[in-house]
Scaffold this motif. Sequence first.
Motif, short mmCIF file in Angstrom:
data_model
loop_
_atom_site.label_atom_id
_atom_site.label_comp_id
_atom_site.label_asym_id
_atom_site.label_seq_id
_atom_site.Cartn_x
_atom_site.Cartn_y
_atom_site.Cartn_z
N ARG A 27 0.78 -1.21 0.01
CA ARG A 27 -0.25 -0.04 -0.03
C ARG A 27 0.91 1.36 0.00
NH1 ARG A 27 -3.16 -2.66 3.98
NH2 ARG A 27 -2.17 -1.48 5.45
N ASP A 75 -5.37 2.08 -7.50
CA ASP A 75 -6.64 2.10 -7.38
C ASP A 75 -7.39 0.66 -7.94
OD1 ASP A 75 -7.14 4.56 -6.92
OD2 ASP A 75 -6.88 5.28 -8.82
N GLU A 77 -7.69 -3.33 -7.82
CA GLU A 77 -7.91 -4.78 -7.12
C GLU A 77 -6.53 -5.56 -6.94
OE1 GLU A 77 -10.39 -5.29 -4.83
OE2 GLU A 77 -11.39 -3.55 -5.42
N GLU A 78 -6.35 -6.14 -5.83
CA GLU A 78 -5.14 -6.96 -5.89
C GLU A 78 -5.01 -8.13 -7.02
OE1 GLU A 78 -1.73 -8.93 -3.54
OE2 GLU A 78 -2.81 -7.29 -2.77
N GLU A 80 -6.04 -7.86 -9.74
CA GLU A 80 -5.86 -7.28 -11.18
C GLU A 80 -4.32 -7.19 -11.30
OE1 GLU A 80 -9.03 -4.10 -12.57
OE2 GLU A 80 -8.63 -3.87 -10.29
#
Length: 143
Positions: A27, A75, A77-78, A80
């Motif tokens: 993150r 932005d 998702e993990e 993706e």
Amino acid sequence: MARHHNPSGSTNKAIDAIDRKRERERRFILSKAKDNAPELAVKIVQRLLDEHIIETTDLQAIQEGMERQLRAPADMEEFEIRLKVADIRTLMPDPNILSLYLTAYIINDLVNHPKVQDVFGDDADIYAVVDSVLSKLRSGADD
């Protein structure tokens, strides 16, 4: 009553702690990359040119594309991100997820960019060049 000792419990706690640390680092790196995308894009593209990884006819277009790629994962998702890097996820033992993501972008997408004449080097060479710039973000995550 005797207390039951579960040796795997401490192992699970250690694994959970490692997972939490990696998620915090992920993150942090994605956020810093998004916040500093213009400067990082210039540095990465310049390093790619200096190391003769890419040849381009339009430096600005390549920097703009790299800047978009630096902003995008924050932005996403993990799933993706993992899908994007699936082909090269075993390239390095402890990879920087953003370096992997940008390496995948270079070898899968940038190679077909109309302003890119050629991309040289193997996947590990490209990763090393990208990570040489982004490793400064990674070291900042450990502070």
